[in-house]
Design a protein around this motif. Sequence first.
Motif, mmCIF file in Angstrom:
data_model
loop_
_atom_site.group_PDB
_atom_site.id
_atom_site.type_symbol
_atom_site.label_atom_id
_atom_site.label_comp_id
_atom_site.label_asym_id
_atom_site.label_seq_id
_atom_site.Cartn_x
_atom_site.Cartn_y
_atom_site.Cartn_z
ATOM 1 N N SER A 213 0.865 -1.105 -0.093
ATOM 2 C CA SER A 213 0.101 -0.028 -0.005
ATOM 3 C C SER A 213 0.818 1.311 0.074
ATOM 4 O O SER A 213 0.355 2.402 -0.427
ATOM 5 C CB SER A 213 -0.960 -0.027 1.175
ATOM 6 O OG SER A 213 -0.106 -0.068 2.289
ATOM 7 N N ILE A 234 -5.497 -7.441 -3.072
ATOM 8 C CA ILE A 234 -6.251 -6.456 -3.931
ATOM 9 C C ILE A 234 -5.278 -5.317 -4.372
ATOM 10 O O ILE A 234 -4.349 -5.421 -4.197
ATOM 11 C CB ILE A 234 -7.239 -5.847 -2.872
ATOM 12 C CG1 ILE A 234 -6.505 -5.028 -1.968
ATOM 13 C CG2 ILE A 234 -8.458 -6.916 -2.196
ATOM 14 C CD1 ILE A 234 -7.467 -4.148 -0.847
ATOM 15 N N LYS A 237 -5.871 0.891 -2.821
ATOM 16 C CA LYS A 237 -6.585 2.156 -2.948
ATOM 17 C C LYS A 237 -5.599 3.200 -3.106
ATOM 18 O O LYS A 237 -5.693 4.216 -3.840
ATOM 19 C CB LYS A 237 -7.620 2.239 -1.969
ATOM 20 C CG LYS A 237 -8.702 1.573 -1.870
ATOM 21 C CD LYS A 237 -9.751 1.812 -0.895
ATOM 22 C CE LYS A 237 -10.868 1.016 -0.731
ATOM 23 N NZ LYS A 237 -11.911 1.324 0.118
ATOM 24 N N GLN A 258 -11.996 -5.888 -6.382
ATOM 25 C CA GLN A 258 -12.601 -4.684 -7.519
ATOM 26 C C GLN A 258 -11.602 -3.979 -7.747
ATOM 27 O O GLN A 258 -10.531 -3.492 -6.982
ATOM 28 C CB GLN A 258 -13.679 -4.099 -6.793
ATOM 29 C CG GLN A 258 -15.199 -5.084 -6.588
ATOM 30 C CD GLN A 258 -16.185 -4.280 -6.148
ATOM 31 O OE1 GLN A 258 -16.454 -2.989 -6.144
ATOM 32 N NE2 GLN A 258 -17.559 -4.748 -6.075
ATOM 33 N N PRO A 260 -10.165 -0.303 -7.648
ATOM 34 C CA PRO A 260 -10.774 0.801 -6.727
ATOM 35 C C PRO A 260 -11.165 2.095 -7.497
ATOM 36 O O PRO A 260 -10.554 2.226 -8.293
ATOM 37 C CB PRO A 260 -9.431 0.914 -5.796
ATOM 38 C CG PRO A 260 -8.338 0.696 -6.786
ATOM 39 C CD PRO A 260 -8.915 -0.670 -7.579
ATOM 40 N N GLU A 261 -12.120 2.490 -6.918
ATOM 41 C CA GLU A 261 -12.648 3.947 -7.625
ATOM 42 C C GLU A 261 -11.775 4.990 -7.714
ATOM 43 O O GLU A 261 -11.679 5.932 -8.431
ATOM 44 C CB GLU A 261 -13.863 4.292 -6.622
ATOM 45 C CG GLU A 261 -14.708 5.434 -7.136
ATOM 46 C CD GLU A 261 -15.980 4.781 -8.448
ATOM 47 O OE1 GLU A 261 -16.041 5.799 -9.388
ATOM 48 O OE2 GLU A 261 -16.083 3.826 -8.109
ATOM 49 N N GLU A 262 -10.766 4.856 -6.650
ATOM 50 C CA GLU A 262 -9.329 5.792 -6.444
ATOM 51 C C GLU A 262 -8.917 5.770 -7.962
ATOM 52 O O GLU A 262 -8.145 6.932 -7.979
ATOM 53 C CB GLU A 262 -8.842 5.453 -5.247
ATOM 54 C CG GLU A 262 -9.423 5.821 -4.082
ATOM 55 C CD GLU A 262 -10.104 4.702 -3.621
ATOM 56 O OE1 GLU A 262 -11.006 4.968 -2.328
ATOM 57 O OE2 GLU A 262 -10.529 3.596 -4.343
#
Length: 381
Positions: A213, A234, A237, A258, A260-262
């Motif tokens: 991360s 994952i 983000k 998924q 990430p929307e970011e």
Amino acid sequence: MTARNLNSDQFALLEFKDLLADPQNVLANNWTASTSVCRWIGVSCGIIHERVIALNLTSMNLRGTIPPYLGNLSFLLSLDLSRNNFYGLLPKELGQLHRLKILQLSFNSLNGEIPSWLGNLHRVQRLQMTNNTFTGRIPQTLVNMFNLEILNLRFNQLSGQVPSSIFKISSLKIINLFSNSLSGSLPNDMCQHFPKLEELYLSRNELSGNIPSSIGKCNNLQILALSSNQFMGIIPKSIGNLTRLKELYLGVNNLEGQIPEEIGNLLSLEMLNVQAIKGLTGPIPSSIFNISSLQAIHLSSTSLSDSLPNDMCQHLPQLEWLSMNSNELSGNIPSSIGKCNNLRILSLSINKFTGIIPRSIGNLTQLEELYLALNNLEDSL
């Protein structure tokens, strides 16, 4: 004194020449004792000390091992022997070139392990040894190259972990380890010491574990290439913090969850490649379709589902390649597809799209390839 020192440079280069095959006689016809060494082809001398400071013999079809005599060019700042036919091990005498700033040996047949004595070359800013057959591990001693800006070892046969010491060289701008056999995981704090890193290429290796991360702390990253490895977990983000990113390659890994929307925060992104990840599920984030700089979107061969937004092409004026085949996408193909005016390749085959093929596809006058097969579409073209 100057004449004697320059003569020692000349002697070193003549010994170097005598040990090489020179089929085009480039050096044989030019490097002669009757001419000043500073006028020889590929040789540059300094103004102040009148010593050899650069040797550039790229693409001269030279063949042989790199002779140890080059280690006597004590004022050398730049050594470029790339695109020749040098083979064998690197001579340890090159470790004496303490003024060296540029070392370029790419596109040869050099082999053996990358020597630990490279760490003695504290002033080197560019180390490029791509497209050789180096084996073994990358030495930890490279951490001593604390002025290093470019580390390029792509297309070799290196194995083992990426040394943790590399992630402490704060001067690095480019790390390219593409296409080796490197394994293990990336350190959790990998971006704590990379304030200048702009390009990171680790694709086509055997790296595993999670994508740390802390990747979001490499604030100046413009290219991040992690595809064709064995990463799991994952997509963090924190990738959304890399607001200068232009190219993102995460495909062909064992990632899950998924997108990430970011990722929609990457407003400079031109290439998005997250293909061939079967563990990737859920809808495609609508925020991706607001990145107006995107030129290519590769999301094929995943388990992405749901429908495409009706306004998906309202904000993609530069998009040339849209690949979303082999997913579980459904619903209609949006009529706004016709507003992606620069599309050259549109691939939506092997999904669950229904309804008609929108007439607006006829507006895509730049289109070269169109794939819509194996859906549930109806009506005529």
